[in-house]
Scaffold this active site. Structure first.
Site, PDB file in Angstrom:
ATOM      1  N   GLU A  31      -8.337  -0.326   2.585  1.00 15.05           N
ATOM      2  CA  GLU A  31      -7.518  -0.233   3.779  1.00 15.05           C
ATOM      3  C   GLU A  31      -6.921   1.080   4.052  1.00 15.05           C
ATOM      4  O   GLU A  31      -6.866   1.641   5.075  1.00 15.05           O
ATOM      5  CB  GLU A  31      -6.529  -1.306   3.905  1.00 15.05           C
TER       6      GLU A  31
ATOM      7  N   CYS B 220     -18.078   8.831  -0.665  1.00 16.33           N
ATOM      8  CA  CYS B 220     -16.961   8.452   0.130  1.00 16.33           C
ATOM      9  C   CYS B 220     -15.703   9.438  -0.614  1.00 16.33           C
ATOM     10  O   CYS B 220     -14.747   9.798   0.171  1.00 16.33           O
ATOM     11  CB  CYS B 220     -16.550   6.941   0.053  1.00 16.33           C
TER      12      CYS B 220
END
Length: 182
Positions: free
Chosen positions: A132, A169
């Site tokens: 998140e 990422c």
């Protein structure tokens, strides 16, 4: 970079050491656990018996005015939540407000009729928190099923992930952190 962890209502304290360690490692951030905050009754969906995550996330964004270039907010809720059109979610984030939210309810092995496993539970929390918070840096869902940014459709998907980011990422995060600090 600073991450504020906001316990919403009653959250047992045993999770915060592992959470702080995991987030510090991935985001190179100073992590601060704040005082517990109440949840608004309006966020509860009585028909579904779940909290509406968007309402809680909006409340966090309204309550915690932060420097979005240097700070992030992570709310932790020990209750089940959903967002439309999903039946349930483990978490939710908004990159525009730099706020995110994780629900502990479905991360507990006991939710699925299994016996308590603190290590597994804490591992799931860290992975979903990384996921998140990653969205607050505009990281999308990753195709690498081992990356924390991979979408979890089930708790088994969360278990398969690592508590970290894949190389692609990590590079995106690094680039975005450099841009935001400037």
């Amino acid at each position: 970079m600073k991450i504020f962890i906001i316990p919403i209502e009653m959250v047992r304290g045993g999770i915060f050491d592992d959470l702080r360690r995991g987030l510090t490692q991935v985001f190179s951030a100073d992590v601060e656990i704040t005082a517990r905050r109440p949840i608004t009754e309006e966020a509860y969906d009585f028909q579904r018996r779940q909290y509406y995550a968007n309402a809680i996330l909006d409340d966090l964004a309204d309550e915690f005015i932060i420097d979005k270039k240097k700070e992030r907010v992570l709310g932790i809720l020990d209750a089940d939540m959903h967002t439309d059109p999903m039946n349930f979610i483990f978490g939710l984030a908004n990159h525009k407000t730099a706020c995110s939210l994780v629900s502990l309810a479905r991360l507990r092995p006991e939710f699925y009729g299994r016996k308590e496993d603190k290590r597994l539970f804490h591992s799931r929390i860290v992975k979903e928190a990384i996921h998140e918070l990653g969205h607050t840096f505009r990281l999308g869902h990753c195709t690498d099923w081992r990356c924390a940014m991979h979408f979890s459709d089930s708790v088994e998907d969360t278990d398969a992930k690592k508590a970290g980011l894949c190389l692609a990422c990590r590079r995106k995060l690094s680039s975005r952190l450099l841009k935001e600090v400037r």
